[in-house]
Enzyme design. Structure first.
Site: not given
Ligand code: IVH
Length: 690
Positions: A37, A123
């Site tokens: 669909e 994370k």
């Molecule tokens: S917050 C100011 N939340 O971790 C904070 N980052 O160094 C900004 N990452 O490469 C990031 N899971 O892509 C945040 N739940 C999450 C995350 C996350 C993975 C990664 C992000 C960055 C690194 C931060």
């Protein structure tokens, strides 16, 4: 050409419907319409846009993969820098307490004040991305880069089904959504399996694969890599009233149509963080994607603003990591493991290494080509990966660490267990031992399979016992089972006379079986339970099956050339036939019937597929009717199908038949096909066997 108003209106309807279905499918994981669909609506929109190019817009669902490859990725300056997170190195409890203490100190909260609320989330181990929406439409996607300047990867990000091209609901003038692009582990495994099959190079891990896909110049390549997305934060916003907390921001993002991870909680004080850390660590292996830790964030945005940043890290967030899923160790040797079907698999013997939460000493290298492609040598330092419940794998060699003492691996030409010749089919990735039931390695597995529930179902004859019997050279082939006495069995370690008697009784009982079980028990490659059933039904007797050539086998529903070849090869091996004869001589027996002769009837030469619920006939009755009239019934629709008999709630088979232009009839139609030539009715009945 001017666009007629009804065409414009229809295009808008179709886009809305496709957006809805897309969201249900990719984000909610709860498809609302069958794929067919969706395809129909999609095709209709494509046709409209082709006829009236003025209708085309960048946010149309038809525009996810489009455009020519780019010459280079363009730099993008982030409106709001993309920061990194401070990683708390202290072990769980200490780390969370230290974070809480810092937060309280900067916020100047007295010791007796209520605890701080924290948002705790995963994370994700992928790559960070900034998605910019203006007036609700995705206008730019950029990688993090150095945090100030990233790269424009809009063309690739548009191919990700989970990322909306247009926001749902009332959209702010500008909103930048930040999150992680990642690849699910199952998608990664499937991708690598496809690569192995096609002789391509395999990818090292989901994160690198996702990052590589996003930085492709040609969006068609990214579109082939199944990527996913989780939103976890914001960049610049204009014309939007920010919610009070991070948790509410994520709820709002979910409302705009973004996937937001379900494993997120708001907790009060550091103990909640400690509990979250432990709970997620226990669940880590079962998650369908890689995480490298958890992230704690101060929940109230007002408090986040007060806390601010130090250098390039926010003071309101910390990451807490788990043990790595990839480690480096020495490859001590490559040994060959022989499987039940004789497949020879190179296995890496490793210097023990703690990875993905367990100590690993063995890891698979899959096959010879894989060892070549990765250029893994004995003595190398290698990267070992163990994620989730996936078998540990050597993903790469660290060539820089070589000192010249490493040795190249050569696949043996003989089975290391029985010395039989190892053969590798033309377009097969694995080499196999040709020793069949002769090979002790296959012997154990063959016996385990022979005694298993769907085969001869010998209760009490489990893996451990079979291993003992084979290791003590008491049993070599299944025939030996029928010569076992209670005393011989009871002489084995940990075997009481009573249980020995039970096993012997179970073996005796297994003499009376069915042809289907017996065929399945032989362990012919690619002959599973259902093929064994089809073979038993079709040939009626073992002799008829053993006399069949490839052509005769192909007449069995659902038996294709590969399965036919496996059966012919198995039965061409004299040793196998000997075992079969000996089994029969030991009294293994089953009821037989005459082979089903070709019935000459009104449906002779026609192949039917039956699907859905018919008004009066059961599936089996309809099948019997078709067969009695000379027709064949197959389980799946293909170009060879002549008719699809469709009842109520017919699903994908009906769609496929329609696509292939196959005649579709209902129960009444089937009856008409059969009795259309009333005068031949007698003949039909005569021809039918049983
Ligand atoms: S917050 C100011 N939340 O971790 C904070 N980052 O160094 C900004 N990452 O490469 C990031 N899971 O892509 C945040 N739940 C999450 C995350 C996350 C993975 C990664 C992000 C960055 C690194 C931060």
């Amino acid at each position: 050409m001017a666009v007629p108003p009804d065409a414009a209106q229809r295009a808008q309807q179709l886009r809305d419907a496709l957006d809805q279905h897309n969201h249900a499918y990719y984000v909610l994981d709860a498809p609302r319409v069958p794929d067919a669909e969706y395809d129909r609506l999609f095709a209709e929109l494509q046709a409209l846009e082709r006829d009236y190019p003025d209708l085309l817009s960048a946010d149309s669902p038809t525009q996810r993969v489009g455009g020519a490859p780019l010459p280079a990725l363009q730099p993008v300056t982030h409106a709001v820098p993309m920061l990194s997170i401070y990683t708390e190195t202290d072990k769980s409890a200490q780390g969370a307490l230290a974070f809480d203490a810092r937060v309280r100190k900067v916020l100047d909260v007295p010791a007796d004040a209520p605890p701080i609320d924290y948002a705790a989330e995963l994370k994700f181990d992928g790559l960070a991305i900034n998605l910019r929406y203006e007036a609700g439409v995705l206008v730019q996607a950029a990688t993090r880069g150095d945090g100030q300047t990233g790269e424009d990867v809009t063309h690739n990000v548009r191919t990700i089904g989970q990322i909306p091209l247009r926001l749902r609901g009332a959209a702010p003038a500008v909103i930048e959504v930040r999150g992680e692009i990642y690849m699910r582990r199952d998608a990664f495994e499937q991708l690598n399996a496809r690569q192995r099959e096609s002789g391509g190079k395999t990818f090292v891990n989901p994160r690198n694969t996702a990052a590589g896909a996003i930085r492709q110049l040609d969006p068609a390549i990214a579109a082939q890599r199944p990527l996913s997305f989780f939103a976890y934060g914001l960049g610049e916003t204009q014309g939007w009233t920010l919610p009070a907390t991070h948790a509410q921001v994520l709820d709002a993002l979910a409302g705009f149509g973004f996937p937001v991870c379900e494993h997120r909680v708001v907790v009060s004080g550091p103990q909640g963080l400690i509990d979250f850390h432990a709970r997620i660590e226990a669940q880590r292996a079962a998650l369908p994607y890689d995480i490298d830790g958890v992230v704690y964030k101060v929940n109230a945005l007002a408090q986040q603003r007060t806390l601010g940043f130090v250098s390039r890290e926010p003071r309101w967030a910390v990451a807490h990591k788990y043990p790595a899923q990839e480690e480096m160790t020495r490859l001590l040797d490559i040994e060959i493991q022989v499987g039940r079907t004789g497949a020879l698999t190179p296995v890496a013997r490793l210097e023990a290494v703690f990875v993905g939460g367990v100590t690993v000493t063995n890891a698979t290298l899959h096959n010879e080509d894989e060892v070549r492609r990765k250029d893994v040598r004995i003595g190398d330092w290698v990267i070992v990966r163990r994620a989730g419940d996936v078998i540990p794998e050597v993903v790469a060699a660290v060539a820089e660490r070589r000192d010249g003492s490493e040795r190249e691996f050569a696949m043996p030409t003989r089975c290391p267990v029985c010395g039989s010749h190892a053969a590798r089919g033309e377009d097969e990735a694995v080499a196999r031992c040709t020793g069949g039931l002769f090979c002790p390695a296959q012997r154990k597995q063959a016996l385990i399979h022979f005694a298993s529930r769907k085969a001869l179902d010998i209760e009490g004859l489990g893996d451990k016992l079979i291993e003992q019997l084979v290791d003590n050279a008491i049993v070599k082939t299944p025939v030996d089972l029928y010569r076992l006495g209670v005393l011989g069995l009871a002489s084995l370690e940990r075997m009481a006379e009573k249980s020995a008697a039970n096993v012997v009784a179970a073996i005796n009982k297994s003499r009376e079986t069915t042809l289907q079980r017996f065929i399945y028990a032989l362990g012919i490659r690619n002959v599973g339970e259902s093929t064994a059933r089809d073979l038993a039904r079709h040939f009626g007797s073992l002799d008829a099956l053993m006399a069949a050539d490839a052509e005769a086998l192909l007449a069995v529903p659902d038996v294709g050339p590969v399965v036919a070849k496996c059966i012919v090869e198995f039965l061409a091996e004299p040793h196998n036939c000997e075992v079969i004869e000996q089994l029969r001589a030991s009294g293994v027996h089953w009821p037989e019937h005459a082979p089903k002769r070709e019935v000459d009837g009104p449906l002779t030469g026609k192949t039917f597929v039956i699907t859905g619920t018919l008004p009066t006939l059961s599936r089996d009755e309809a099948k019997a009717m078709v067969e009695a009239a000379g027709g064949k019934v197959s389980g799946s629709v293909s170009k060879k199908t002549d008719y699809l008999v469709a009842g109520e709630a017919a699903g994908s088979k009906l769609d496929k038949a329609q696509q292939l232009g196959i005649s579709i009839v209902d129960e009444a139609g089937l009856r008409t096909l059969i009795v259309g030539s009333e005068s031949r009715g007698d003949e039909v009945n005569q021809g039918a066997v049983e």
